[in-house]
Design an enzyme around this catalytic site. Structure first.
Site, short mmCIF file in Angstrom:
data_model
loop_
_atom_site.label_atom_id
_atom_site.label_comp_id
_atom_site.label_asym_id
_atom_site.label_seq_id
_atom_site.Cartn_x
_atom_site.Cartn_y
_atom_site.Cartn_z
N TYR A 1 60.15 -4.54 -24.97
CA TYR A 1 59.54 -5.85 -24.70
C TYR A 1 60.45 -6.98 -25.20
CZ TYR A 1 55.83 -9.45 -24.76
OH TYR A 1 55.07 -10.57 -24.55
N ASN B 1 51.33 -15.97 -30.13
CA ASN B 1 50.06 -15.26 -29.96
C ASN B 1 48.94 -16.16 -29.43
OD1 ASN B 1 51.74 -13.96 -32.10
ND2 ASN B 1 50.13 -12.41 -31.94
N PHE C 1 39.62 -6.74 -33.22
CA PHE C 1 38.70 -7.05 -34.33
C PHE C 1 37.32 -7.47 -33.80
CE2 PHE C 1 42.05 -8.24 -37.84
CZ PHE C 1 42.46 -6.92 -37.87
N ASP D 1 56.78 -4.18 -37.21
CA ASP D 1 55.76 -5.23 -37.09
C ASP D 1 56.26 -6.49 -37.82
OD1 ASP D 1 52.47 -4.94 -36.50
OD2 ASP D 1 53.06 -6.62 -37.78
N GLN E 1 55.96 -12.28 -40.42
CA GLN E 1 55.44 -13.66 -40.36
C GLN E 1 55.78 -14.28 -39.00
OE1 GLN E 1 57.43 -15.88 -43.45
NE2 GLN E 1 59.46 -15.35 -42.72
N ARG E 2 54.95 -15.21 -38.60
CA ARG E 2 55.24 -15.89 -37.33
C ARG E 2 54.48 -17.20 -37.25
NH1 ARG E 2 53.92 -12.26 -32.70
NH2 ARG E 2 55.86 -11.18 -33.09
#
Ligand code: NAD
Ligand code: UDP
Length: 314
Positions: free
Chosen positions: A144, A173, A190, A272, A275-276
């Site tokens: 990706y 996101n 979630f 993974d 932070q972003r």
């Protein structure tokens, strides 16, 4: 009125974009292979005279006549893009070549849905467009991340070599209605887990951060970028700079759904990002854009969507 092609138009973002552009009075051609897209996402305007849908895989050439192309086709959830990683790279790279070739032939303006994943696990925080990223080229996310990076390269080479009109957005996101309940992305996971009373699957300790943008804000930013003068190419970050840890998100979802679900820890997936957070200075300047929807308001609408979806499935 313009004729607009949206690849991936039956997916989460694509379906909202179709709806908004139809509401603005444009003709919309939705092209999708229905890998993660759903007919239910486009059902409400399926029979509108200005809307057309074509089942097609963009890894193969497409011959249509339009004024603008939004290239969104590509699974966005790690679960789905890692299921068939070779196809993911093909969609990003062959798909971009095909859509750029189409844009060149018909002299259409073309938008690329790129991603914050081009920054990888970022060493610069928050991420500005000038940061080149920290991406593993051989990991499980690479199909990706590198596919999207190569697509950006292709867009800029078509711009320099063929004078194509391009618009590249790096999307962070985003969440909202029309995400798949089994999509695998964190907010949909979630919420569905909380509504069903299942355990909330927290990967790692949940200290990793993300910045979540509500879909309506993002679609507005995408259209604003497409409508900028031709000398504006991007890349431009589009996302909400409000940053939350994933543990905070789990707590918020449990609280807002009134769920009795328990949080359980699962292993953190390989690579993974820790932070972003987007730096949206450029989007503020160029597009006069910034997100307006507060996390609580966006979550309320998304929870309502999934509540209804689960009820309909009973
Ligand atoms: P999604 O999975 O809901 O939608 C993708 C759509 O593309 C689906 O309808 C799928 O069937 C279609 N598709 C996949 N491969 C195809 C192919 N080869 N040919 C034709 N159609 C194909 O994902 P989304 O969240 O709506 O994301 C849309 C775009 O935005 C993607 O390119 C994604 O990389 C990008 N993006 C999304 C986010 C986000 O948070 N939602 C963040 C960054 C970038
Ligand atoms: N995540 C989680 N539980 C889940 C799904 C995701 O803790 O059930 C975490 C995941 O490890 C990541 C974050 O939530 O740190 C965002 O994941 P998502 O797949 O939504 O997006 P991406 O990692 O591509 O930003």
């Amino acid at each position: 009125m313009k004729r607009i092609l949206i690849t991936g138009g039956a997916g989460f973002l694509g379906s909202h974009l179709c709806k908004k552009l139809l509401a603005e009075g444009h003709e919309v051609l939705c092209v999708d292979n229905f890998y993660t897209g759903r007919r239910s996402n486009i059902a409400e305007f399926l029979f509108e005279p200005s809307f057309e849908v074509l089942r097609h895989d963009i890894c193969f050439p497409l011959y249509v006549e339009v004024d603008e192309i939004y290239n969104l086709a590509c699974p966005a959830s790690p679960v789905h893009y890692q299921f068939d990683p070779v196809q993911t790279t093909k969609t990003s790279v062959h798909g971009a070549i095909n859509m750029l070739g189409l844009a060149k032939r018909i002299k259409a303006k073309i938008f690329q849905a790129s991603t914050s994943e081009v920054y990888g696990d970022p060493a610069v925080h928050p991420q500005t467009e000038s940061y080149w990223g920290n991406v593993n080229p051989v990991g499980p996310r690479s199909c990706y991340d590198e596919g999207k990076r190569c697509a950006e390269t292709l867009f800029f080479d078509y711009y320099r070599q063929h004078k194509l009109r391009i618009k590249v957005a790096r999307i962070f996101n985003t969440y909202g209605p029309n995400m798949l309940p089994d999509d695998g992305r964190v907010i949909s996971n979630f919420i569905v887990q909380a509504l069903k009373g299942d355990d909330i699957t927290l990967f790692g300790e949940g200290s990793q951060t993300r910045s979540f943008c509500y879909v309506d804000d993002l679609i507005d930013g995408m259209i604003r970028l497409m409508n900028t003068p031709d000398d504006i190419t991007g890349p431009v970050n589009l996302g909400n700079p409000v940053e939350n840890s994933i543990l905070e998100m789990a707590g918020k979802v449990i609280e807002m759904t009134g769920s009795s679900s328990k949080i359980i820890n699962k292993p953190l997936p390989e690579d993974d990002p820790t932070q972003r957070q987007p730096d949206i200075t450029l989007a503020r300047e160029l597009l006069k854009w910034e997100p307006k929807v507060k996390l609580e308001d966006g979550l309320t609408k998304t929870i309502e969507y999934f509540r209804q979806l689960l009820k309909d499935r009973e």
